[in-house]
Design a protein around this motif. Structure first.
Motif, mmCIF file in Angstrom:
data_model
loop_
_atom_site.group_PDB
_atom_site.id
_atom_site.type_symbol
_atom_site.label_atom_id
_atom_site.label_comp_id
_atom_site.label_asym_id
_atom_site.label_seq_id
_atom_site.Cartn_x
_atom_site.Cartn_y
_atom_site.Cartn_z
ATOM 1 N N SER A 28 -5.605 6.579 27.130
ATOM 2 C CA SER A 28 -6.917 7.168 26.831
ATOM 3 C C SER A 28 -7.294 8.313 27.770
ATOM 4 C CB SER A 28 -8.003 6.099 26.903
ATOM 5 O OG SER A 28 -8.222 5.702 28.244
ATOM 6 N N GLU A 130 -7.126 9.242 15.391
ATOM 7 C CA GLU A 130 -7.676 10.346 16.186
ATOM 8 C C GLU A 130 -8.534 11.272 15.339
ATOM 9 O OE1 GLU A 130 -4.693 12.369 18.480
ATOM 10 O OE2 GLU A 130 -3.949 10.500 19.336
ATOM 11 N N ASN A 133 -11.816 9.497 14.677
ATOM 12 C CA ASN A 133 -12.632 9.529 15.894
ATOM 13 C C ASN A 133 -13.252 10.914 16.088
ATOM 14 O OD1 ASN A 133 -13.699 8.319 18.238
ATOM 15 N ND2 ASN A 133 -12.097 9.244 19.472
#
Length: 168
Positions: A28, A130, A133
């Protein structure tokens, strides 16, 4: 993050005494101590942790995640600084305060709606995690910007001006 309310309150020395089990994401880019802080904050916001719940003991976190004890202590100090947790000598660290949250049942319904609705559509549309997000964070920023613009606009007009603002 994992919440296991059945383990909570066991109080024996063989197992964990906290309902919270930390998980780390090494990819992360977020510092480990901050991941721990965020997981506690998320647990509080989602109503999974309550005032009086014990956070995992430092030695348990160190053993399960293979991290430096100072990292856990830094996270707990940060939570203490924010007024969310506090240490009790010889007993551990406990949740002191929790932000106001929506009812747990309402949160569950919102989550289910998000999972079966928007997230399912985004995945079916070809977005990976991704991409989902990034799109969600972009929409959240737009939502915040529009909300704050409406608040500024209504303060500037005063009560009873009668004008409406339409945001497309």
């Amino acid at each position: 993050m994992e919440i296991d309310k059945q383990r909570a309150g066991r109080g024996d020395d063989q197992g964990q005494v906290s309902p919270l089990v930390f998980r780390l994401d090494s990819h992360s880019g977020v510092p480990v101590y901050l991941q721990l802080v965020q997981q506690v904050e998320h647990g509080l916001r989602l109503g999974l942790l309550r005032r009086g719940d014990q956070l995992p003991r430092v030695k348990d976190v160190v053993a399960s995640l293979a991290i430096n004890p100072n990292t856990v202590l830094k996270a707990y100090r940060d939570l203490e600084y924010k007024g969310l947790a506090g240490g009790r000598p010889g007993q551990g660290t406990f949740v002191r305060a929790a932000p106001r949250t929506v009812d747990v049942a309402a949160l569950a319904a919102l989550r289910d709606s998000l999972v079966s609705g928007w997230l399912a559509e985004a995945a079916a549309g070809g977005l990976d995690e991704e991409g989902i997000n990034a799109l969600f964070l972009s929409a959240l920023r737009d939502f915040r910007d529009r909300s704050s613009a409406r608040a500024r606009s209504s303060r500037g007009r005063g009560e009873g001006a009668g004008r409406r603002e339409v945001v497309a």
